[in-house]
Design a protein around this motif. Structure first.
Motif, short mmCIF file in Angstrom:
data_model
loop_
_atom_site.label_atom_id
_atom_site.label_comp_id
_atom_site.label_asym_id
_atom_site.label_seq_id
_atom_site.Cartn_x
_atom_site.Cartn_y
_atom_site.Cartn_z
N SER A 183 -38.48 -48.66 35.94
CA SER A 183 -37.62 -47.26 35.68
C SER A 183 -37.26 -47.23 34.40
CB SER A 183 -36.79 -47.05 37.00
OG SER A 183 -35.74 -47.87 36.70
N GLU A 184 -36.80 -46.18 33.97
CA GLU A 184 -36.10 -46.21 32.58
C GLU A 184 -34.66 -46.56 32.81
OE1 GLU A 184 -36.07 -42.26 31.02
OE2 GLU A 184 -38.17 -42.23 30.54
N GLU A 185 -33.86 -46.61 33.78
CA GLU A 185 -32.69 -47.00 33.98
C GLU A 185 -32.83 -48.76 34.07
OE1 GLU A 185 -32.98 -43.13 35.30
OE2 GLU A 185 -34.28 -44.79 35.80
N ALA A 186 -33.55 -49.05 34.75
CA ALA A 186 -33.76 -50.58 34.70
C ALA A 186 -34.17 -51.13 33.14
CB ALA A 186 -34.83 -51.03 35.58
N ALA A 187 -35.11 -50.41 32.58
CA ALA A 187 -35.41 -51.05 31.31
C ALA A 187 -34.23 -50.87 30.48
CB ALA A 187 -36.80 -49.94 30.72
N GLN A 188 -33.60 -49.77 30.41
CA GLN A 188 -32.50 -49.79 29.35
C GLN A 188 -31.30 -50.77 29.83
OE1 GLN A 188 -32.26 -47.28 27.03
NE2 GLN A 188 -30.61 -48.60 26.43
N TYR A 189 -31.22 -50.90 31.13
CA TYR A 189 -30.33 -52.20 31.35
C TYR A 189 -30.79 -53.41 30.64
CZ TYR A 189 -27.97 -55.79 34.23
OH TYR A 189 -27.40 -56.86 34.65
N ALA A 190 -32.22 -53.70 30.73
CA ALA A 190 -32.72 -54.85 30.23
C ALA A 190 -32.17 -55.00 28.69
CB ALA A 190 -34.26 -54.98 30.51
N VAL A 191 -32.65 -54.00 27.96
CA VAL A 191 -32.76 -54.15 26.61
C VAL A 191 -31.00 -54.09 26.32
CG1 VAL A 191 -34.89 -53.11 26.07
CG2 VAL A 191 -32.97 -51.56 26.32
N ASP A 192 -30.29 -53.54 26.87
CA ASP A 192 -28.92 -53.47 26.57
C ASP A 192 -28.18 -54.80 26.88
OD1 ASP A 192 -28.83 -50.84 25.75
OD2 ASP A 192 -28.23 -50.10 27.68
N ASN A 193 -28.79 -55.67 27.68
CA ASN A 193 -28.23 -56.78 28.25
C ASN A 193 -29.04 -58.25 27.75
OD1 ASN A 193 -25.85 -56.43 30.35
ND2 ASN A 193 -27.49 -54.92 30.64
N LEU A 194 -29.99 -57.86 26.63
CA LEU A 194 -30.87 -58.88 26.09
C LEU A 194 -30.05 -59.47 24.99
CD1 LEU A 194 -33.57 -60.25 26.22
CD2 LEU A 194 -34.50 -58.37 24.75
N GLU A 195 -30.08 -60.77 25.01
CA GLU A 195 -29.46 -61.41 23.99
C GLU A 195 -30.61 -61.89 22.82
OE1 GLU A 195 -27.11 -64.61 25.16
OE2 GLU A 195 -25.65 -63.37 26.42
N ALA A 196 -30.85 -61.03 21.88
CA ALA A 196 -31.74 -61.25 20.94
C ALA A 196 -31.62 -61.13 19.54
CB ALA A 196 -32.95 -60.35 21.23
N ASP A 197 -32.07 -61.66 18.63
CA ASP A 197 -31.92 -61.66 17.15
C ASP A 197 -33.08 -61.00 16.66
OD1 ASP A 197 -31.33 -61.97 14.36
OD2 ASP A 197 -30.96 -63.88 14.43
N TRP A 198 -32.98 -59.40 16.50
CA TRP A 198 -33.90 -58.56 16.11
C TRP A 198 -34.50 -58.75 14.68
CZ3 TRP A 198 -35.30 -57.23 20.79
CH2 TRP A 198 -34.60 -56.90 21.60
N ASN A 199 -33.57 -59.30 13.93
CA ASN A 199 -33.99 -59.83 12.47
C ASN A 199 -35.01 -60.86 12.52
OD1 ASN A 199 -32.50 -57.76 11.15
ND2 ASN A 199 -30.81 -58.79 10.69
N ASP A 200 -34.68 -61.67 13.28
CA ASP A 200 -35.54 -63.29 13.37
C ASP A 200 -36.70 -62.70 14.32
OD1 ASP A 200 -35.70 -65.96 13.23
OD2 ASP A 200 -36.09 -65.82 15.51
N ASN A 201 -36.69 -61.63 15.23
CA ASN A 201 -37.96 -61.20 15.83
C ASN A 201 -38.96 -60.65 14.77
OD1 ASN A 201 -37.06 -62.40 18.08
ND2 ASN A 201 -37.23 -60.31 19.21
N ALA A 202 -38.43 -59.86 13.95
CA ALA A 202 -39.05 -59.04 12.94
C ALA A 202 -39.66 -60.18 11.95
CB ALA A 202 -38.39 -58.15 12.03
N LEU A 203 -38.84 -61.26 11.38
CA LEU A 203 -39.51 -62.15 10.68
C LEU A 203 -40.59 -62.92 11.34
CD1 LEU A 203 -39.15 -63.61 8.16
CD2 LEU A 203 -37.50 -65.23 9.20
N LYS A 204 -40.49 -63.39 12.56
CA LYS A 204 -41.64 -64.20 13.11
C LYS A 204 -42.94 -63.34 13.24
CE LYS A 204 -38.86 -67.76 15.79
NZ LYS A 204 -37.80 -67.73 14.89
N SER A 205 -42.65 -61.97 13.62
CA SER A 205 -43.65 -61.06 13.78
C SER A 205 -44.56 -60.91 12.22
CB SER A 205 -43.33 -59.66 14.25
OG SER A 205 -42.67 -59.71 15.75
N ALA A 206 -43.87 -61.04 11.27
CA ALA A 206 -44.18 -60.88 9.96
C ALA A 206 -45.17 -61.97 9.82
CB ALA A 206 -43.12 -60.64 9.07
N GLU A 207 -44.40 -63.13 10.01
CA GLU A 207 -45.18 -64.52 9.79
C GLU A 207 -46.55 -64.44 10.54
OE1 GLU A 207 -41.26 -67.18 9.00
OE2 GLU A 207 -42.20 -67.21 10.95
#
Length: 278
Positions: free
Chosen positions: A165-189
């Motif tokens: 559900s959208e509520e569950a997904a929103q809860y997940a991304v709001d409580n996810l501990e992630a470095d989005w810049n690092d994720n972008a860099l790893k995807s680029a590599e």
């Protein structure tokens, strides 16, 4: 000469002429008239005076009683309006008191209207199982596939994906501990090492709504930080076009440098064509 006759009796009073003579028993025959003498006159005068005195006393008593009755009546008559006038304010105040009593419940009911129940966020121990599962999946997508925040949300809610559900997904991304810049860099590599993409091609792939959906700031950080040999990437792409699609060197050059193609720089495309047979 003033008259010595008694006044007329009051209505209902006994007639003095029919009353017994002074000193004579009731019912005795009246004596025969005698020749008046001065002594009898005096005696008779004393009796008349006594009768007059009694009559005057009776009249006085009647007058006094009448006066008392009149005073009582007048007092009662005069006091009645006063009592009405004194009670009038009480009667007028009664509706006001009733109005206050009627308004009292309304004032007591006001706090009930101001106390709507507010929904509180669930405590950590009350998190639904669906929310926890969505968070676990989001962590996997971030750590293993280095996806963006929006990409993870779309994957969790997609009917072709996890179907949370959208509520569950929103809860997940709001409580996810992630470095989005690092994720972008790893995807680029990954795009550079496996698909040999150009710098501009990787940027577009990272920010595209049909691609990774990183923010522009995150994508810019990735291409500014990545360590890649863009000439070598252009050469590897040229070899792939030659071997799989049998393209000519000039067609490969155009494909590599086209804004609708790989978007290498002209210098990088020239380097690839010149070293294609090397």
């Amino acid at each position: 000469m003033n008259s010595t006759l008694p006044p007329s009796p009051e209505p209902g009073a006994p007639d003095p002429s029919s009353a017994p003579q002074f000193g004579m028993p009731a019912g005795a025959p009246a004596p025969s008239p005698k020749k008046k003498r001065g002594k009898w006159f005096i005696a008779g005068g004393c009796g008349c005076l006594a009768i007059i005195a009694l009559a005057i006393a009776g009249c006085s008593a009647i007058v006094m009683n009448g006066s008392d009755d009149g005073e009582d009546t007048s007092t009662t008559t005069e006091s009645a309006p006063a009592a009405v006038e004194e009670e009038a304010p009480a009667e007028e105040a009664a509706p006001e008191e009733a109005a206050i009593d009627e308004e009292a419940p309304a004032e007591e009911e006001a706090p009930e209207e101001e106390a709507p129940a507010e929904e509180e966020a669930p405590a950590e121990g009350d998190v639904p199982a669906e929310y926890t599962s969505a968070l676990n999946s989001a962590e996997s997508y971030s750590e293993m596939l280095h996806m963006s925040k929006q990409g993870i949300f779309d994957q969790l809610t997609s009917e072709y994906g996890d179907q949370f559900s959208e509520e569950a997904a929103q809860y997940a991304v709001d409580n996810l501990e992630a470095d989005w810049n690092d994720n972008a860099l790893k995807s680029a590599e990954s795009y550079s090492e496996t698909l040999h993409m150009s710098k501009q091609g990787i940027y577009d792939q990272l920010t595209s709504e049909y691609g990774e959906q990183f923010t522009e700031e995150q994508a810019q950080y990735a291409i500014d930080t990545i360590v890649a040999d863009w000439n070598q990437n252009a050469l590897e792409s040229a070899k792939s076009y030659r071997d799989t699609m049998d393209m000519s060197p000039e067609a490969i050059r155009d494909q590599l440098s086209s804004e609708y193609g790989d978007q290498f720089t002209q210098e990088e495309a020239d380097y690839a064509v010149e070293n294609l047979d090397g």
